[in-house]
Design a protein around this motif. Structure first.
Motif, PDB file in Angstrom:
ATOM      1  N   GLY A   1     -17.217   2.799  -8.803  1.00 57.70           N
ATOM      2  CA  GLY A   1     -16.500   3.331 -10.048  1.00 57.70           C
ATOM      3  C   GLY A   1     -15.413   2.766 -10.729  1.00 57.70           C
ATOM      4  N   CYS A   2     -14.802   1.788  -9.885  1.00 56.17           N
ATOM      5  CA  CYS A   2     -13.336   1.230 -10.495  1.00 56.17           C
ATOM      6  C   CYS A   2     -13.479  -0.167 -10.169  1.00 56.17           C
ATOM      7  CB  CYS A   2     -12.304   1.841  -9.953  1.00 56.17           C
ATOM      8  SG  CYS A   2     -12.021   3.594 -10.265  1.00 56.17           S
ATOM      9  N   PRO A   3     -14.451  -1.072 -10.832  1.00 58.34           N
ATOM     10  CA  PRO A   3     -14.698  -2.206 -10.528  1.00 58.34           C
ATOM     11  C   PRO A   3     -13.609  -3.343 -10.873  1.00 58.34           C
ATOM     12  CG  PRO A   3     -15.863  -2.021 -12.283  1.00 58.34           C
ATOM     13  CD  PRO A   3     -15.413  -0.576 -11.686  1.00 58.34           C
ATOM     14  N   GLY A   4     -12.786  -2.974 -11.442  1.00 55.66           N
ATOM     15  CA  GLY A   4     -11.675  -3.854 -12.093  1.00 55.66           C
ATOM     16  C   GLY A   4     -10.332  -3.523 -11.176  1.00 55.66           C
ATOM     17  N   LEU A   5     -10.403  -2.879  -9.976  1.00 49.71           N
ATOM     18  CA  LEU A   5      -9.225  -2.870  -9.008  1.00 49.71           C
ATOM     19  C   LEU A   5      -8.744  -4.118  -8.943  1.00 49.71           C
ATOM     20  CD1 LEU A   5     -10.341  -0.264  -6.186  1.00 49.71           C
ATOM     21  CD2 LEU A   5      -8.336  -0.062  -7.737  1.00 49.71           C
ATOM     22  N   THR A   6      -7.333  -4.352  -9.013  1.00 52.14           N
ATOM     23  CA  THR A   6      -6.531  -5.484  -8.701  1.00 52.14           C
ATOM     24  C   THR A   6      -5.767  -5.289  -7.290  1.00 52.14           C
ATOM     25  OG1 THR A   6      -4.691  -4.897  -9.951  1.00 52.14           O
ATOM     26  CG2 THR A   6      -6.684  -6.209 -10.935  1.00 52.14           C
ATOM     27  N   THR A   7      -5.392  -3.873  -7.111  1.00 48.26           N
ATOM     28  CA  THR A   7      -4.384  -3.781  -5.887  1.00 48.26           C
ATOM     29  C   THR A   7      -4.927  -2.400  -5.230  1.00 48.26           C
ATOM     30  OG1 THR A   7      -2.291  -4.533  -6.920  1.00 48.26           O
ATOM     31  CG2 THR A   7      -2.220  -3.289  -5.323  1.00 48.26           C
TER      32      THR A   7
ATOM     33  N   CYS B   1       1.036  11.167   1.000  1.00 48.97           N
ATOM     34  CA  CYS B   1       0.527  12.645   0.677  1.00 48.97           C
ATOM     35  C   CYS B   1      -0.714  13.062   1.535  1.00 48.97           C
ATOM     36  CB  CYS B   1      -0.173  12.422  -0.995  1.00 48.97           C
ATOM     37  SG  CYS B   1       1.331  11.967  -2.125  1.00 48.97           S
ATOM     38  N   SER B   2      -0.270  13.482   2.675  1.00 49.01           N
ATOM     39  CA  SER B   2      -1.166  13.849   3.675  1.00 49.01           C
ATOM     40  C   SER B   2      -2.363  14.754   3.559  1.00 49.01           C
ATOM     41  CB  SER B   2      -0.513  14.348   4.894  1.00 49.01           C
ATOM     42  OG  SER B   2       0.364  15.629   4.545  1.00 49.01           O
ATOM     43  N   LYS B   3      -1.973  15.562   2.204  1.00 48.43           N
ATOM     44  CA  LYS B   3      -3.074  16.491   1.801  1.00 48.43           C
ATOM     45  C   LYS B   3      -4.044  15.928   0.706  1.00 48.43           C
ATOM     46  CE  LYS B   3      -0.075  20.542   2.870  1.00 48.43           C
ATOM     47  NZ  LYS B   3       0.558  21.427   2.349  1.00 48.43           N
ATOM     48  N   VAL B   4      -4.190  14.641   0.518  1.00 52.61           N
ATOM     49  CA  VAL B   4      -4.770  14.071  -0.565  1.00 52.61           C
ATOM     50  C   VAL B   4      -5.634  13.127   0.296  1.00 52.61           C
ATOM     51  CG1 VAL B   4      -4.910  12.299  -2.254  1.00 52.61           C
ATOM     52  CG2 VAL B   4      -2.969  13.954  -2.264  1.00 52.61           C
ATOM     53  N   SER B   5      -7.115  13.319   0.296  1.00 49.81           N
ATOM     54  CA  SER B   5      -8.138  12.921   1.179  1.00 49.81           C
ATOM     55  C   SER B   5      -9.032  11.927   0.292  1.00 49.81           C
ATOM     56  CB  SER B   5      -8.851  13.985   1.724  1.00 49.81           C
ATOM     57  OG  SER B   5      -9.954  14.615   0.992  1.00 49.81           O
ATOM     58  N   GLY B   6     -10.277  11.659   0.913  1.00 46.40           N
ATOM     59  CA  GLY B   6     -11.139  10.868   0.268  1.00 46.40           C
ATOM     60  C   GLY B   6     -11.878  11.479  -1.025  1.00 46.40           C
ATOM     61  N   LEU B   7     -11.787  13.085  -0.648  1.00 45.17           N
ATOM     62  CA  LEU B   7     -12.432  13.731  -1.927  1.00 45.17           C
ATOM     63  C   LEU B   7     -11.608  13.356  -3.335  1.00 45.17           C
ATOM     64  CD1 LEU B   7     -14.561  16.219  -2.384  1.00 45.17           C
ATOM     65  CD2 LEU B   7     -12.634  17.704  -2.040  1.00 45.17           C
ATOM     66  N   ALA B   8     -10.302  13.352  -3.256  1.00 46.24           N
ATOM     67  CA  ALA B   8      -9.634  13.162  -4.456  1.00 46.24           C
ATOM     68  C   ALA B   8      -9.893  11.438  -4.857  1.00 46.24           C
ATOM     69  CB  ALA B   8      -8.064  13.402  -4.132  1.00 46.24           C
ATOM     70  N   VAL B   9      -9.986  10.749  -3.937  1.00 48.20           N
ATOM     71  CA  VAL B   9     -10.251   9.256  -4.226  1.00 48.20           C
ATOM     72  C   VAL B   9     -11.598   9.084  -4.811  1.00 48.20           C
ATOM     73  CG1 VAL B   9     -10.937   7.088  -3.343  1.00 48.20           C
ATOM     74  CG2 VAL B   9      -8.932   8.335  -2.532  1.00 48.20           C
ATOM     75  N   LYS B  10     -12.530   9.994  -4.456  1.00 48.22           N
ATOM     76  CA  LYS B  10     -13.814   9.902  -5.112  1.00 48.22           C
ATOM     77  C   LYS B  10     -13.941  10.681  -6.601  1.00 48.22           C
ATOM     78  CE  LYS B  10     -16.485  10.732  -0.894  1.00 48.22           C
ATOM     79  NZ  LYS B  10     -17.454  11.643  -0.076  1.00 48.22           N
ATOM     80  N   ALA B  11     -13.034  11.620  -6.922  1.00 48.47           N
ATOM     81  CA  ALA B  11     -12.782  12.137  -8.388  1.00 48.47           C
ATOM     82  C   ALA B  11     -12.313  11.019  -9.095  1.00 48.47           C
ATOM     83  CB  ALA B  11     -12.087  13.318  -8.023  1.00 48.47           C
ATOM     84  N   VAL B  12     -11.256  10.309  -8.562  1.00 50.43           N
ATOM     85  CA  VAL B  12     -10.555   9.350  -9.260  1.00 50.43           C
ATOM     86  C   VAL B  12     -11.530   8.291  -9.736  1.00 50.43           C
ATOM     87  CG1 VAL B  12      -8.744   7.420  -9.253  1.00 50.43           C
ATOM     88  CG2 VAL B  12      -8.328   9.863  -8.518  1.00 50.43           C
ATOM     89  N   ALA B  13     -12.345   7.792  -8.679  1.00 45.99           N
ATOM     90  CA  ALA B  13     -13.510   6.830  -8.835  1.00 45.99           C
ATOM     91  C   ALA B  13     -14.569   7.318 -10.051  1.00 45.99           C
ATOM     92  CB  ALA B  13     -14.133   6.623  -7.491  1.00 45.99           C
ATOM     93  N   SER B  14     -14.865   8.443  -9.994  1.00 46.56           N
ATOM     94  CA  SER B  14     -15.606   8.982 -10.777  1.00 46.56           C
ATOM     95  C   SER B  14     -15.098   9.210 -12.323  1.00 46.56           C
ATOM     96  CB  SER B  14     -16.139  10.395 -10.430  1.00 46.56           C
ATOM     97  OG  SER B  14     -16.936  10.511  -9.334  1.00 46.56           O
ATOM     98  N   HIS B  15     -13.896   9.332 -12.414  1.00 50.34           N
ATOM     99  CA  HIS B  15     -13.598   9.818 -14.053  1.00 50.34           C
ATOM    100  C   HIS B  15     -12.502   8.506 -14.509  1.00 50.34           C
ATOM    101  CE1 HIS B  15     -15.422  13.603 -13.695  1.00 50.34           C
ATOM    102  NE2 HIS B  15     -14.830  13.749 -12.479  1.00 50.34           N
ATOM    103  N   CYS B  16     -12.042   7.856 -13.607  1.00 51.37           N
ATOM    104  CA  CYS B  16     -11.067   6.830 -14.066  1.00 51.37           C
ATOM    105  C   CYS B  16     -11.481   5.236 -13.711  1.00 51.37           C
ATOM    106  CB  CYS B  16      -9.678   7.070 -13.313  1.00 51.37           C
ATOM    107  SG  CYS B  16      -9.169   8.742 -13.526  1.00 51.37           S
ATOM    108  N   ALA B  17     -12.518   5.119 -14.818  1.00 48.05           N
ATOM    109  CA  ALA B  17     -13.174   3.515 -14.399  1.00 48.05           C
ATOM    110  C   ALA B  17     -12.074   2.508 -14.458  1.00 48.05           C
ATOM    111  CB  ALA B  17     -14.216   3.513 -15.180  1.00 48.05           C
ATOM    112  N   GLY B  18     -11.008   2.644 -15.495  1.00 48.31           N
ATOM    113  CA  GLY B  18     -10.160   1.663 -15.636  1.00 48.31           C
ATOM    114  C   GLY B  18      -8.798   1.451 -14.618  1.00 48.31           C
ATOM    115  N   LEU B  19      -9.091   2.217 -13.408  1.00 43.61           N
ATOM    116  CA  LEU B  19      -8.118   2.129 -12.545  1.00 43.61           C
ATOM    117  C   LEU B  19      -7.933   0.711 -11.944  1.00 43.61           C
ATOM    118  CD1 LEU B  19      -6.225   4.301 -10.943  1.00 43.61           C
ATOM    119  CD2 LEU B  19      -7.620   3.881  -9.017  1.00 43.61           C
TER     120      LEU B  19
END
Length: 101
Positions: free
Chosen positions: A67-73, A27-45
């Protein structure tokens, strides 16, 4: 995946705080900005696949690690803006990490 953008992923993160896995590979139009939003709102990722997505940099990975300390992958394939600094922050925060590419 050419039609998926930061705006869509940010809206998803805002609305789906229980999100546990996200695949934005190619998804070439998805950048770090979106990753930061996921990190801020989806702590269980637990899984993020961002190979060949738009530019994801150290700042975005740092936000994700904090924001997502439970990351496994975490798939950062072909993300040339990642340095050792981001890896050190991942190591310090994501003790469940089992797969990193």
């Amino acid at each position: 995946c050419n039609s998926v953008t930061d705006s869509g992923v940010i809206a998803l993160a805002n609305a789906c705080s229980q999100l546990s896995s996200l695949d934005v590979r190619l998804c070439s139009k998805v950048s770090g900005l979106a990753v930061k939003a996921v990190a801020s709102h989806c702590a269980g990722l637990t899984s993020l696949y961002s190979e060949r997505a738009g530019c994801v940099d150290d700042d975005a990975v740092s936000c994700l690690a904090r924001g997502c300390p439970g990351l496994t992958t975490l798939d950062l394939g072909m993300q040339d803006a990642i340095t050792d600094s981001a890896l050190l922050i991942l190591a310090a925060n994501c003790h469940q990490l089992r797969s990193l590419s």
